[in-house]
Scaffold this motif. Sequence first.
Motif, PDB file in Angstrom:
ATOM      1  N   HIS A  54       0.114   2.253   7.444  1.00 22.53           N
ATOM      2  CA  HIS A  54      -0.677   1.632   6.457  1.00 22.53           C
ATOM      3  C   HIS A  54      -0.235   1.021   5.011  1.00 22.53           C
ATOM      4  N   HIS A 146      -1.102   1.195  -4.877  1.00 18.85           N
ATOM      5  CA  HIS A 146      -1.400   1.351  -3.695  1.00 18.85           C
ATOM      6  C   HIS A 146      -0.598   2.640  -3.335  1.00 18.85           C
ATOM      7  N   HIS A 150      -1.767   6.755  -2.752  1.00 17.56           N
ATOM      8  CA  HIS A 150      -1.671   7.136  -1.551  1.00 17.56           C
ATOM      9  C   HIS A 150      -0.860   8.772  -1.457  1.00 17.56           C
TER      10      HIS A 150
HETATM   11 FE   LIG Z   1      -4.405   1.926   0.914  1.00 13.79          FE
END
Ligand SMILES: [Fe+2]
Length: 442
Positions: A54, A146, A150
């Motif tokens: 991801h 981002h 995470h």
């Molecule tokens: Fe994400």
Amino acid sequence: MFAAQDDAGVRNELLAAMAEARAQTDRLFTLVKKDSLYQRPIPERHRIVFYIGHLEAFDWNLAQGLVPHLRPFHTEFDRLFAFGIDPVDGGRPTDQPKDWPVLSEVHRYRDKVREALDAVLENSSFWRASYDGFSAATLLNVAIEHRLMHAETLAYMLHQLPLEQKIRQGNAPAHTARPLEFGMIEIPGGAATLGLAHDDFAFGWDNEFEAHRVSVPAFEIDRYKVTNGQYLEFVDAGGYQDRSLWPEAGWSWKTEQNFSHPLFWKRRNGRWYYRTMFDELPLPLDWPVFVSHAEASAYASWSGQKLPTEAQWHRAAYGTANGSERAYPWGAETPDRTHGYFDFRRWDPTPVNASPRGASAFGVAGLVGNGWEWTSSVFEPFEGFQPFSFYPGYSANFFDGKHYVLKGGSIRTAACMLRRSFRNWFQPHYPYVYAGFRCVSD
Ligand SMILES: [Fe+2]
């Protein structure tokens, strides 16, 4: 976010920050034993392997949508690894480990994405262009933050992985406890500035705009975050069994999940223990308690108080007696180790009074770092909100009245996201966050 003013300086700082963010997330996956990377430590979330793909798919999809001439090379993975999940209805994914690609393929995808994107970043025309009205620096900040978000939420996830599936890492020492001086601090009425102004030319996510002032009447707020020791009194007083203290949905959730104490606590042979990232310790009474919004609300009701609103939290953190406002609780200095526990400094919390230099002008301690703080404010757009055209769902998907704002930051929050305007949000029945609270009374 970045101090350098000239273009080359900004560019070099962003490239260094991207490299550091990648190193940060790469390190996280190395603390999971290889045969456990297909585990799902949090039932509502994806398996760990999803996040390896991801972090790269996000950067790739962002760039591919905006940078001309970037050709996809693995559209199946671009889609497979595109989105995380956050089911508010308690729904749980049912996929099996065999539904996911083998690790070597995911690693090959990661390496190819990085290689292709690094080639783009080396090209000076990339830095001069505008993307849907956004600068290259904005896109880089989006990718970096981002990834760093995470890095934090993956830590919550790996926290839940059984200890024997992890490779123990070193932990900086927790602060040696000094006596706690519990009590409430009076905050005089005044204005609080929420949000970020476009003309500040600083990076912020869509939900941080626009800046606006809110008038906040006088109130009192806890000097510290609520500790495990204080929360234990609520548990011992039968707080988890007293329906009158709980919001209705919170009571149903707690009952269905069979929760009778905070998730991070464990009861064994009549004694309380705390599950840290790599250990189990006798419950540290002077650490902040980490609980869901529903549990924090029940405690506040039990103590005859409330959770602060987002504006009250701002006022307590950044306000001053003379009406001016600070960039950080302690003043204008950029965050460093003397101000609190954040920026991946430790794996676990430290006592709530560990960082006296981080106190606000009013003397409220430990607002930034050592655990997010729940507010009573539902996550909503500020007036003038405009979603990023390249990521329209980032905030807007969560303006559903079912998420609450958190402020401050945890031990695993990157320093760049400790800015005043940064807003975090979670649903009220998600107990895995490094989040606690403090109470207010009017
Ligand atoms: Fe994400």
